[in-house]
Design an enzyme around this catalytic site. Structure first.
Site, mmCIF file in Angstrom:
data_model
loop_
_atom_site.group_PDB
_atom_site.id
_atom_site.type_symbol
_atom_site.label_atom_id
_atom_site.label_comp_id
_atom_site.label_asym_id
_atom_site.label_seq_id
_atom_site.Cartn_x
_atom_site.Cartn_y
_atom_site.Cartn_z
ATOM 1 N N LYS A 14 -1.618 -29.635 19.272
ATOM 2 C CA LYS A 14 -1.244 -29.335 16.933
ATOM 3 C C LYS A 14 -2.283 -27.448 17.780
ATOM 4 C CE LYS A 14 -4.699 -31.807 15.882
ATOM 5 N NZ LYS A 14 -4.791 -32.904 17.316
ATOM 6 N N ARG A 89 -6.520 -35.131 7.392
ATOM 7 C CA ARG A 89 -7.633 -36.610 8.891
ATOM 8 C C ARG A 89 -7.360 -37.337 8.451
ATOM 9 N NH1 ARG A 89 -9.185 -32.096 13.084
ATOM 10 N NH2 ARG A 89 -9.716 -33.838 15.594
ATOM 11 N N ARG A 128 -9.093 -29.333 29.639
ATOM 12 C CA ARG A 128 -9.281 -28.398 28.797
ATOM 13 C C ARG A 128 -11.275 -28.076 28.749
ATOM 14 N NH1 ARG A 128 -7.050 -28.983 21.747
ATOM 15 N NH2 ARG A 128 -9.121 -30.756 21.559
ATOM 16 N N ARG A 134 -15.721 -26.604 25.829
ATOM 17 C CA ARG A 134 -16.031 -27.301 24.320
ATOM 18 C C ARG A 134 -17.044 -28.520 24.914
ATOM 19 N NH1 ARG A 134 -11.339 -28.075 20.130
ATOM 20 N NH2 ARG A 134 -12.471 -29.614 19.619
ATOM 21 N N ARG A 146 -12.774 -40.266 19.991
ATOM 22 C CA ARG A 146 -12.315 -39.031 18.447
ATOM 23 C C ARG A 146 -11.276 -39.763 18.335
ATOM 24 N NH1 ARG A 146 -12.969 -34.352 22.445
ATOM 25 N NH2 ARG A 146 -11.224 -32.807 20.309
#
Ligand code: AMP
Length: 190
Positions: A14, A89, A128, A134, A146
């Site tokens: 996204k 969400r 990532r 992160r 998640r």
């Protein structure tokens, strides 16, 4: 006005696709995840509250994210359109967003949902995590949570937009350019 919800599980691409969409269509980009990470960095009260949920891969409360989005929309009155990335969400978010936009006479034009298999999501997120540092992308248990939260709480948002004839599904696998070209065709058809 062009208002797009860019939808999909964590790791669907996204953020990457949003960057390309805002350049081509001159839209304002709202990523609730990015806004929340900026709040954490600034050590604001909102950021500290949100961090407790984000560290576990849980959703931050409706009150926090809906208020945040409403403020951002209010601050960008002259925008040509918005791209919502990582929001709504939950179905409650979708209802709240419609209320905010309909009050301003700027409804959602379409929801573009990126579909990516779970194994691919996990490997993208771990990669990532290595590159960005992160924390919620570095721990496989948090990633799995998640994705579970996405399946249980977020995926039902598809029905909300499908009922309004605004749901567009796009396979989010392949090169960034290939996926973008499918998204651009869907937007141009609007
Ligand atoms: P993201 O950057 O979209 O992957 O979001 C990272 C984390 O921020 C999520 O796991 C949630 O904890 C939180 N978050 C981001 N957007 C929302 C939202 N719209 N509603 C609730 N929590 C959110």
């Amino acid at each position: 006005m062009l208002n797009i919800v860019l939808f999909g599980p964590p790791g669907a691409g996204k953020g990457t696709q949003s960057e390309l969409i805002i350049k081509k269509y001159d839209l304002v980009h709202f990523s609730t995840g990015d806004i929340l990470r900026a709040e954490i960095k600034a050590q604001s009260a909102l950021g500290l509250k949100a961090k407790q949920f984000m560290d576990k891969g849980e959703l931050v409360t409706d009150e926090i994210v809906i208020g945040m989005i409403e403020n951002k929309i209010e601050q960008n009155k002259n925008a040509k359109g918005f791209i919502f990335d990582g929001f709504p969400r939950t179905s409650a978010h979708a209802v709240a967003l419609d209320k905010i936009l309909i009050n301003r006479n700027i409804p959602i034009s379409g929801m573009i949902a990126l579909e990516v298999p779970k194994d691919e999501l996990i490997s993208r997120l771990l990669l990532r995590g290595k590159d960005s540092g992160r924390a919620d992308d570095q721990d496989q248990t948090i990633i799995e949570n998640r994705i579970k939260v996405y399946n249980n709480e977020t995926a039902p948002v598809i029905d909300y937009y499908a009922k309004q004839n605004k749901y567009i599904s796009i396979l989010g696998v392949g090169s960034i350019e290939e996926i973008f070209s499918k998204i651009a065709s869907a937007i141009d058809a609007k």
